[in-house]
Design a protein around this motif. Structure first.
Motif, PDB file in Angstrom:
ATOM      1  N   ASN A  11       0.854  -1.189   0.000  1.00  0.00           N
ATOM      2  CA  ASN A  11       0.000   0.000   0.000  1.00  0.00           C
ATOM      3  C   ASN A  11       0.887   1.235   0.000  1.00  0.00           C
ATOM      4  N   HIS A  12       0.638   2.136  -0.937  1.00  0.00           N
ATOM      5  CA  HIS A  12       1.577   3.226  -1.176  1.00  0.00           C
ATOM      6  C   HIS A  12       0.962   4.606  -0.985  1.00  0.00           C
ATOM      7  N   LEU A  13       1.805   5.514  -0.562  1.00  0.00           N
ATOM      8  CA  LEU A  13       1.527   6.939  -0.639  1.00  0.00           C
ATOM      9  C   LEU A  13       2.677   7.550  -1.423  1.00  0.00           C
ATOM     10  N   VAL A  14       2.375   8.164  -2.572  1.00  0.00           N
ATOM     11  CA  VAL A  14       3.402   8.743  -3.440  1.00  0.00           C
ATOM     12  C   VAL A  14       3.170  10.245  -3.522  1.00  0.00           C
ATOM     13  N   ILE A  15       4.207  11.000  -3.186  1.00  0.00           N
ATOM     14  CA  ILE A  15       4.120  12.462  -3.226  1.00  0.00           C
ATOM     15  C   ILE A  15       5.295  12.997  -4.046  1.00  0.00           C
ATOM     16  N   LYS A  16       4.987  13.770  -5.084  1.00  0.00           N
ATOM     17  CA  LYS A  16       6.009  14.472  -5.844  1.00  0.00           C
ATOM     18  C   LYS A  16       5.921  15.947  -5.452  1.00  0.00           C
TER      19      LYS A  16
ATOM     20  N   LYS B  89      -6.494  13.839   0.659  1.00  0.00           N
ATOM     21  CA  LYS B  89      -6.824  15.250   0.493  1.00  0.00           C
ATOM     22  C   LYS B  89      -6.265  16.083   1.645  1.00  0.00           C
ATOM     23  N   HIS B  90      -6.351  15.562   2.854  1.00  0.00           N
ATOM     24  CA  HIS B  90      -5.827  16.278   4.025  1.00  0.00           C
ATOM     25  C   HIS B  90      -4.317  16.463   3.911  1.00  0.00           C
ATOM     26  N   ILE B  91      -3.618  15.382   3.535  1.00  0.00           N
ATOM     27  CA  ILE B  91      -2.158  15.477   3.392  1.00  0.00           C
ATOM     28  C   ILE B  91      -1.792  16.469   2.301  1.00  0.00           C
ATOM     29  N   HIS B  92      -2.497  16.376   1.175  1.00  0.00           N
ATOM     30  CA  HIS B  92      -2.225  17.285   0.055  1.00  0.00           C
ATOM     31  C   HIS B  92      -2.380  18.742   0.491  1.00  0.00           C
ATOM     32  N   GLN B  93      -3.459  19.022   1.192  1.00  0.00           N
ATOM     33  CA  GLN B  93      -3.719  20.391   1.633  1.00  0.00           C
ATOM     34  C   GLN B  93      -2.683  20.873   2.645  1.00  0.00           C
TER      35      GLN B  93
ATOM     36  N   LEU C 128       0.348  20.215   2.629  1.00  0.00           N
ATOM     37  CA  LEU C 128       1.633  20.431   1.949  1.00  0.00           C
ATOM     38  C   LEU C 128       1.530  21.479   0.843  1.00  0.00           C
ATOM     39  N   GLN C 129       0.526  22.341   0.924  1.00  0.00           N
ATOM     40  CA  GLN C 129       0.291  23.315  -0.143  1.00  0.00           C
ATOM     41  C   GLN C 129       1.498  24.217  -0.389  1.00  0.00           C
ATOM     42  N   ASN C 130       2.224  24.540   0.652  1.00  0.00           N
ATOM     43  CA  ASN C 130       3.379  25.429   0.492  1.00  0.00           C
ATOM     44  C   ASN C 130       4.662  24.676   0.213  1.00  0.00           C
ATOM     45  N   LYS C 131       4.534  23.363  -0.114  1.00  0.00           N
ATOM     46  CA  LYS C 131       5.716  22.537  -0.395  1.00  0.00           C
ATOM     47  C   LYS C 131       5.823  22.174  -1.880  1.00  0.00           C
ATOM     48  N   GLY C 132       5.060  22.846  -2.722  1.00  0.00           N
ATOM     49  CA  GLY C 132       5.150  22.608  -4.166  1.00  0.00           C
ATOM     50  C   GLY C 132       4.744  21.214  -4.581  1.00  0.00           C
ATOM     51  N   VAL C 133       3.627  20.727  -4.049  1.00  0.00           N
ATOM     52  CA  VAL C 133       3.182  19.368  -4.357  1.00  0.00           C
ATOM     53  C   VAL C 133       2.615  19.302  -5.774  1.00  0.00           C
ATOM     54  N   HIS C 134       3.155  18.377  -6.582  1.00  0.00           N
ATOM     55  CA  HIS C 134       2.667  18.157  -7.944  1.00  0.00           C
ATOM     56  C   HIS C 134       1.794  16.909  -8.034  1.00  0.00           C
ATOM     57  N   LEU C 135       1.968  16.007  -7.071  1.00  0.00           N
ATOM     58  CA  LEU C 135       1.260  14.728  -7.111  1.00  0.00           C
ATOM     59  C   LEU C 135       1.118  14.196  -5.700  1.00  0.00           C
ATOM     60  N   CYS C 136      -0.065  13.691  -5.366  1.00  0.00           N
ATOM     61  CA  CYS C 136      -0.281  13.055  -4.071  1.00  0.00           C
ATOM     62  C   CYS C 136      -1.303  11.941  -4.286  1.00  0.00           C
ATOM     63  N   ARG C 137      -0.854  10.694  -4.243  1.00  0.00           N
ATOM     64  CA  ARG C 137      -1.723   9.561  -4.521  1.00  0.00           C
ATOM     65  C   ARG C 137      -1.486   8.461  -3.490  1.00  0.00           C
ATOM     66  N   SER C 138      -2.569   7.728  -3.170  1.00  0.00           N
ATOM     67  CA  SER C 138      -2.447   6.519  -2.358  1.00  0.00           C
ATOM     68  C   SER C 138      -3.203   5.403  -3.058  1.00  0.00           C
ATOM     69  N   PHE C 139      -2.579   4.222  -3.130  1.00  0.00           N
ATOM     70  CA  PHE C 139      -3.185   3.093  -3.818  1.00  0.00           C
ATOM     71  C   PHE C 139      -2.497   1.808  -3.355  1.00  0.00           C
ATOM     72  N   GLY C 140      -3.136   0.702  -3.627  1.00  0.00           N
ATOM     73  CA  GLY C 140      -2.563  -0.596  -3.284  1.00  0.00           C
ATOM     74  C   GLY C 140      -2.165  -1.363  -4.525  1.00  0.00           C
ATOM     75  N   VAL C 141      -1.142  -2.185  -4.402  1.00  0.00           N
ATOM     76  CA  VAL C 141      -0.665  -3.041  -5.497  1.00  0.00           C
ATOM     77  C   VAL C 141      -0.608  -4.479  -4.992  1.00  0.00           C
TER      78      VAL C 141
END
Length: 549
Positions: free
Chosen positions: A475-480, A530-534, A536-549
């Motif tokens: 289970n992943h959380l990916v943040i760019k 959504k909470h994590i993305h918000q 990090l608004q001042n951290k230049g977030v381009h991508l924030c996804r969570s999913f399982g493989v």
């Protein structure tokens, strides 16, 4: 010297089949020189046979065709001459496919042959919900003429939401529009062109439950299990209705009961049941009876999995099975196989890595069917293995919503939906001994990753232009984000506060951009992401996804 005679080619129809269907099927095969035999009561009539007699009864048949009959290990072992089992229908859960594969037996199904029958049953349930046909019939038979009690509603002008716009969902949409309904659908794996051609509005899952009627037509997978929750059901408008002719487990059972308890105006109808609900045909089911007892006016109708139970659907499914048997015996063609793929011994190790990498790429792109998919290979991977490994990549991308996809049929499935697939060798790809590159294109967006096998362990080696080493499973959380301090600390604090364990963490950056990849104890909800993305608004977030493989 007389030549040794060639054994006759034989097919066994090992299922209950009406004479009007049996005749044309028998003719189809025998006209091509194939002998056909029949078990009038299906495989069940062999239950009392000992091992020796069972082997004799099944001897000499190269193909066995079934419907809902159980093909277990005993049958597979006894059918020594059988190379192919065909399920005349979609689901192959009545066949021990894993054991069949181990014993080098092919398993095929006949998808799409019963779609119209299921679609029509949906409207039988819908008319019953809106016009109280079942309850009015029973009270009238009992001598009560309760005309004023059963004032109904008209279907015209109502809004219908379809969860799963596949072959059945499309037919439901077409019929609903013929009745004057407004139609929307949720299917992140269906292409925009299909929505446009069918004139169906694309909806989010939450939007579906603002419609008057929701009907379910999705496969049961890890992603769809329990997808219909109490919260979603309670969002429905006054008099909302749920129809399930797909898989029972798509609906959270406790959530359904809680929603019916809270919302006395909700109505529902079922043609499917949880595993174990129906241990024997015709046997009363305590759980189903309990739901009906608790909510007698809300459970409008219940049918014993009649979706494909029409003469026409049986005819179409068995005709399809006969055609596939014929092609297999005459041409060696393998059609709609769910358990077969040619691959070298060396290439087998890449199959799991390819599937995981494909699933990971789909997760980065938030699911859906791509417009184009480019798969490149380099290093020690043999060219003859490119196709099955590519099939495994596509399987990983799409299997979350389409349970019948395997490396055998994945490429065909994707191309039928308009995906442009490119498979090529690139000697300049990466710097490892073996390399798989995956480019996923959807509309204006794209995603590129690379993966390599190190011994028996697969890793992603490049993602979104940044080199790394990361295990794609779990289970992943990916943040760019911009390569600035504080990102990991903020995310770690939130995860810890919500008792979510970080199994591993990779953080790497290039030219001011960083990737943070967290392997977690569970997948995050949309609200958590959504909470994590918000945060990090001042951290230049381009991508924030969570999913399982």
């Amino acid at each position: 010297m007389n030549p040794i005679p060639t054994p006759p080619t034989k097919v066994l129809i090992a299922t209950v089949i009406k004479d009007e269907i049996w005749g044309p099927l028998q003719t189809l095969l025998e006209e091509q020189g194939i002998l056909v035999d029949r078990l009038p009561k299906g495989l069940a009539e062999l239950d009392g046979l000992g091992s020796e007699d069972l082997c004799k009864r099944l001897a000499g048949f190269q193909v066995i065709i079934i419907r809902s009959d159980k093909v277990n290990r005993r049958i597979i072992d006894a059918a020594a001459d059988t190379g192919l089992f065909i399920r005349a229908g979609v689901g192959t859960d009545t066949i021990d496919t894993t054991y069949a594969t181990k014993m080098n037996k092919l398993v095929e199904n006949t998808p799409g042959r019963n779609a119209n029958a299921v679609a029509e049953l949906v409207f039988a349930h819908l008319f019953n919900i809106y016009r109280h046909v079942h309850h009015a019939d029973r009270t009238t038979r009992d001598g009560f003429f309760l005309k004023s009690k059963y004032v109904g509603r008209e279907i015209m002008g109502k809004r219908l939401a379809i969860l799963g716009l596949g072959s059945i969902g499309i037919l439901v949409a077409q019929k609903a529009k013929g009745l004057g309904m407004e139609v929307g659908a949720y299917d992140p794996y269906q292409r925009d062109e299909v929505f446009q051609t069918q004139e169906v509005k694309r909806l989010s899952l939450e939007e579906c439950f603002t419609y008057d009627v929701v009907t379910l037509h999705m496969n049961l997978t890890d992603e769809t299990r329990g997808i219909v929750t109490e919260e979603l059901l309670c969002r429905m408008p006054l008099g909302g209705a749920l129809i399930n002719a797909a898989r029972a487990e798509v609906v959270d059972r406790e959530g359904l009961c809680c929603a019916l308890e809270k919302r006395k105006d909700l109505r529902c109808a079922f043609d499917v049941f949880h595993e174990g609900d129906l241990p024997k045909e015709q046997e009363a089911v305590p759980l189903v009876k309990e739901i009906i007892r608790r909510f007698p006016q809300q459970v409008a109708s219940v049918t014993p999995h009649l979706g494909a139970s029409t003469l026409e659907a049986n005819e179409h499914a068995l005709a399809g099975a006969g055609e596939q048997a014929l092609r297999y015996l005459k041409e060696g063609a393998i059609l709609n196989a769910v358990n077969y793929v040619h691959i070298s011994k060396e290439g087998q190790g890449f199959m799991d890595l390819a599937k995981s990498a494909g699933s990971f790429a789909a997760g980065l792109m938030d699911g859906g069917i791509p417009d184009a998919l480019e798969i490149t290979f380099a290093g020690t991977i043999k060219e003859r293995d490119y196709l099955p490994i590519s099939g495994s990549v596509i399987t990983g991308m799409l299997q979350a919503w389409h349970e019948t996809i395997t490396p055998v049929n994945a490429k065909m499935f994707a191309e039928e939906r308009g995906v442009k697939i490119s498979i090529a060798h690139d000697p300049h790809l990466g710097s490892y001994a073996n390399q798989i590159g995956i480019m996923f294109r959807k509309q204006e967006a794209s995603c590129y990753i690379e993966a390599s096998l190190f011994g028996n362990t697969g890793h992603l080696t490049q993602m979104l232009g940044i080199p790394l080493l990361y295990n794609p499973c779990g289970n992943h959380l990916v943040i760019k984000h911009s390569n600035v301090p504080g990102v990991i600390a903020l995310v770690a604090d939130y995860l810890a506060a919500n008792r979510i364990n970080v199994e591993s963490l990779v953080n790497t950056g290039v030219n001011g951009t960083a990737l943070s990849l967290y392997n977690l104890s569970r997948k995050l909800s949309e609200e958590e992401v959504k909470h994590i993305h918000q945060s990090l608004q001042n951290k230049g977030v381009h991508l924030c996804r969570s999913f399982g493989v």
